[in-house]
Write a protein that holds these residues in place. Structure first.
Motif, PDB file in Angstrom:
ATOM      1  N   PHE A 127       0.831  -1.211   0.000  1.00  0.00           N
ATOM      2  CA  PHE A 127       0.000   0.000   0.000  1.00  0.00           C
ATOM      3  C   PHE A 127       0.864   1.258   0.000  1.00  0.00           C
ATOM      4  CE2 PHE A 127      -1.424   3.408   2.855  1.00  0.00           C
ATOM      5  CZ  PHE A 127      -2.405   3.983   2.043  1.00  0.00           C
ATOM      6  N   ARG A 130       2.518   1.904  -3.410  1.00  0.00           N
ATOM      7  CA  ARG A 130       1.562   2.379  -4.420  1.00  0.00           C
ATOM      8  C   ARG A 130       1.170   3.833  -4.140  1.00  0.00           C
ATOM      9  NH1 ARG A 130      -2.495  -2.924  -4.517  1.00  0.00           N
ATOM     10  NH2 ARG A 130      -1.085  -4.321  -5.663  1.00  0.00           N
ATOM     11  N   TRP A 131       0.988   4.150  -2.867  1.00  0.00           N
ATOM     12  CA  TRP A 131       0.593   5.511  -2.489  1.00  0.00           C
ATOM     13  C   TRP A 131       1.694   6.512  -2.834  1.00  0.00           C
ATOM     14  CZ3 TRP A 131      -0.196   7.351   3.265  1.00  0.00           C
ATOM     15  CH2 TRP A 131      -0.847   8.601   3.258  1.00  0.00           C
ATOM     16  N   ASP A 196      -5.489  -3.266  -0.590  1.00  0.00           N
ATOM     17  CA  ASP A 196      -6.648  -2.685  -1.269  1.00  0.00           C
ATOM     18  C   ASP A 196      -7.578  -1.984  -0.272  1.00  0.00           C
ATOM     19  OD1 ASP A 196      -5.736  -3.610  -3.715  1.00  0.00           O
ATOM     20  OD2 ASP A 196      -6.879  -5.484  -3.592  1.00  0.00           O
ATOM     21  N   ALA A 199      -6.053   1.252   0.719  1.00  0.00           N
ATOM     22  CA  ALA A 199      -6.149   2.200  -0.401  1.00  0.00           C
ATOM     23  C   ALA A 199      -7.539   2.831  -0.438  1.00  0.00           C
ATOM     24  CB  ALA A 199      -5.854   1.490  -1.712  1.00  0.00           C
ATOM     25  N   TRP A 218      -5.332   5.334  -9.551  1.00  0.00           N
ATOM     26  CA  TRP A 218      -4.521   4.511  -8.648  1.00  0.00           C
ATOM     27  C   TRP A 218      -4.053   3.277  -9.400  1.00  0.00           C
ATOM     28  CZ3 TRP A 218      -3.483   5.789  -3.510  1.00  0.00           C
ATOM     29  CH2 TRP A 218      -2.869   4.811  -2.733  1.00  0.00           C
ATOM     30  N   SER A 220      -2.153  -0.454  -9.515  1.00  0.00           N
ATOM     31  CA  SER A 220      -1.791  -1.626  -8.719  1.00  0.00           C
ATOM     32  C   SER A 220      -0.704  -2.465  -9.378  1.00  0.00           C
ATOM     33  CB  SER A 220      -3.032  -2.503  -8.481  1.00  0.00           C
ATOM     34  OG  SER A 220      -4.005  -1.805  -7.737  1.00  0.00           O
TER      35      SER A 220
END
Length: 235
Positions: A127, A130-131, A196, A199, A218, A220
């Motif tokens: 997470f 990805r952020w 997920d 997110a 966003w 993944s």
């Protein structure tokens, strides 16, 4: 047997007396033969049987077990218990200095989790990575030493401020997420089982005015691990 003489005795007797015939009594020889065979068979059988191990001697209340064989003693200290194998599960714990020395975006993601006292699970790390990619490009993730464009403590209320080092940035990112303004994000990180779910919590939060398009902005896809300059870490 009985009054029978040896060969040497019979020879001496021939010189001192008249010869006499010594005959065994009838019936004795077959019985003696059978007895000899029986004893011989018993001895042969006993020779084939392995010797039983020497028993151990244990006195009730004592702490010493002594085998019957002399010279062999096993001492057992009082209060000694059999060791138990621990099978407890645990989450990874990573030292901050080790992460700073690593110097990558992956290390910074873990450092935020460490600062916030969240479990460093694979889902939490995914997470964070990805952020960070959504806030700054992967090739320049350390931009202004503010990977998440955090306004708290950076001097830029809109998230455009900067920090002296990435170490300071990790501290303020964790502090902001635990400030009470992002309870759903905090709870998802505490759980640490779904990138997920976390997110979705950040999309619904006031962190970004765009709300990341509620997932449409966003990605993944797999993340890249890239090292920042040593100066960004204050090294």
């Amino acid at each position: 047997m009985g009054n029978a003489q040896t060969t040497g005795e019979r020879t001496a007797a021939r010189h001192n007396a008249e010869p006499r015939v010594v005959r065994p009594r009838r019936g004795i020889r077959p019985l003696a033969l059978l007895a000899t065979l029986a004893v011989g068979g018993l001895l042969a059988t006993m020779a084939l049987v392995p010797a039983a191990p020497a028993p151990s001697v244990f006195a009730a209340g004592a702490d010493t077990v002594r085998p019957a064989v002399a010279g062999q003693t096993v001492e057992v200290a009082e209060g000694v218990a059999a060791p138990q194998v621990s099978q407890e599960s645990y989450t990874a714990a990573t030292g901050a200095q080790t992460l700073v020395a690593g110097g990558t975006n992956l290390d910074w993601a873990k450092l935020v989790l460490v600062e916030g006292d969240w479990p460093v699970t694979e889902e939490n790390v995914t997470f964070m990575m990805r952020w960070m990619r959504q806030e700054n490009g992967a090739d320049n993730w350390w931009n202004r030493n503010n990977p998440l464009n955090n306004g708290q403590g950076s001097g830029g209320g809109s998230g455009l401020g900067s920090y002296v080092t990435l170490v300071e940035a990790a501290y303020y990112a964790a502090e902001n997420l635990k400030s009470g303004r992002y309870p759903a994000v905090d709870a998802a990180l505490v759980d640490g089982t779904s990138a997920d779910a976390t997110a979705q919590a950040i999309w619904a939060s006031p962190w970004a005015s765009s709300h990341y398009g509620y997932g449409t902005h966003w990605s993944s896809r797999p993340y890249d691990v890239i090292e920042a300059p040593a100066s960004a870490w204050g090294r």
